[in-house]
Design an enzyme around this catalytic site. Sequence first.
Site, PDB file in Angstrom:
ATOM      1  CG  ASP A   1     -10.920  -5.210   2.265  1.00  0.00           C
ATOM      2  OD1 ASP A   1     -11.765  -6.112   2.448  1.00  0.00           O
ATOM      3  OD2 ASP A   1     -10.315  -4.645   3.185  1.00  0.00           O
TER       4      ASP A   1
ATOM      5  CG  ASP B   1      -5.649  -3.496  10.245  1.00  0.00           C
ATOM      6  OD1 ASP B   1      -5.517  -4.541   9.600  1.00  0.00           O
ATOM      7  OD2 ASP B   1      -6.219  -3.451  11.348  1.00  0.00           O
TER       8      ASP B   1
HETATM    9  C1  BGC Z   1      -0.922  -4.838   3.839  1.00  0.00           C
HETATM   10  C2  BGC Z   1      -0.027  -5.889   3.267  1.00  0.00           C
HETATM   11  C3  BGC Z   1       0.207  -6.997   4.283  1.00  0.00           C
HETATM   12  C4  BGC Z   1      -1.121  -7.519   4.781  1.00  0.00           C
HETATM   13  C5  BGC Z   1      -0.977  -8.578   5.840  1.00  0.00           C
HETATM   14  C6  BGC Z   1      -2.192  -5.461   4.346  1.00  0.00           C
HETATM   15  O1  BGC Z   1      -2.952  -4.491   4.997  1.00  0.00           O
HETATM   16  O2  BGC Z   1      -1.198  -3.853   2.893  1.00  0.00           O
HETATM   17  O3  BGC Z   1       1.201  -5.313   2.909  1.00  0.00           O
HETATM   18  O4  BGC Z   1       0.952  -8.032   3.711  1.00  0.00           O
HETATM   19  O5  BGC Z   1      -1.898  -6.468   5.294  1.00  0.00           O
HETATM   20  O6  BGC Z   1      -0.545  -8.091   7.043  1.00  0.00           O
END
Ligand code: BGC
Length: 455
Positions: A170, A394
């Site tokens: 992203d 998320d």
């Molecule tokens: C987060 C990360 C995390 C990843 C996987 C992302 O949205 O910012 O810290 O490791 O998701 O869950």
Amino acid sequence: MSRNRPRTHRRSRTLLLALSTALAVSAGTAAALPGDSPAAAAARVDNPYAGAKPYVNPEWSAKAAAEPGGRAVSDQPTGVWLDRIAAIKGGNGKMGLRQHLDAALQQRADLVQLVIYNLPGRDCAALASNGELGPTEIDRYKKEYIDPIAAILADGKYANLRIVTTVEIDSLPNLVTNTSGRPTATPQCDVMKANGNYVKGVGYALGKLGDAPNVYNYVDAGHHGWIGWDDNFAASAQVFRQAATAEGATVDDVHGFITNTANYSALKEDNVRIGDTVAGRSVRESKWVDWNRYTDELSFAQAFRNQLVSTGFRSDIGMLIDTSRNGWGGSARPTGPGPTYDVNAYVEAGRYDRRIHIGNWCNQAGAGLGERPKAAPEPGIDAYVWMKPPGESDGSSKAIPNDEGKGFDRMCDPTYEGNPRNNHNKSGALPDAPVSGHWFSAQFQQLLKNAHPAL
Ligand code: BGC
């Protein structure tokens, strides 16, 4: 950095693997060919997932297995997110990169999936995954983040692991869609476009990581509900090309692209095809599709692959599609096409993706696990993968103090009425979510319940 590396034919690699596995079994050690040079043993194959045994992250696996019913999926491979500098070393009860790679050898796995995710000014169009590096900290990104990862991946001990690196989720499409001139612009994305640090960071990562002959770089390519519109499609491919030729990288450092990471776009919308016309109107005119050229992720990924090749990427690139949370099964799943008296009625009743708006991205209510990880499922697709580990949030539903740089994005608040990026719709997020990346049991339960294919 090595350029124009030859790609061996898949069959030779399979043979080598079979041989090395046989040797490893008889010797009782992890796969390695005695006397074989690491580089020779690890020459790149066309599709690293073909015939591979992917690594199961024991940390995610334990959390999944601890949930009621979770054992149905806890042996699935998921992405290992290096989402901060400290994640490389690990500590505080978390495994570091070397520990993961060692664990992979112990599992006799031969493929590991990493997520490179720590750009300066990360997540410029949202707040939930803002990171530790400020917009200008490109030197720290290079020296304290990419260089140490590249050094570990280059260790000969890991030469027989195929290491898939998905690079900066992203990020780059924001430079096209969320900068000045667009109604969705944010000041933060304007900054990242002006200072060039997304482009430089991705270029540097691709070049450095691509030095190891067993590393397979896949650049993040958003999803169809982001760059599937005419204004964004070719322009995004151009930005990817720009990044892949920045800071010493070349297009040969790019093995492919990944779409739908941590998103919810359905893989195949059988009841809403882009060519469908209802009551004299194309589905493209419907409120949901809104002139997008694609209704689902598979058709988008295949078309975008062609676009990337025509933009200068190698003709043998492969796509990955993250299917961790795009199943949309359960009792709300439509069983056939909608009524044909009106195009909106047709699309609303037929679409699997039950989001309120396709711009919604945070902890979506109603989502289910999608296709299980699978190699070479469709032409042009190297694999369906679970890069976003199902059950990891998320973003938080309300502000929660944390030391990870994570902000509070109201797109994760179920009461939020939206912004230009979701056309001012409700967020559709589940309530009571923890900070992004943290375990969200209620979400995991829902993903199990609404899995499609069902568990
Ligand atoms: C987060 C990360 C995390 C990843 C996987 C992302 O949205 O910012 O810290 O490791 O998701 O869950």
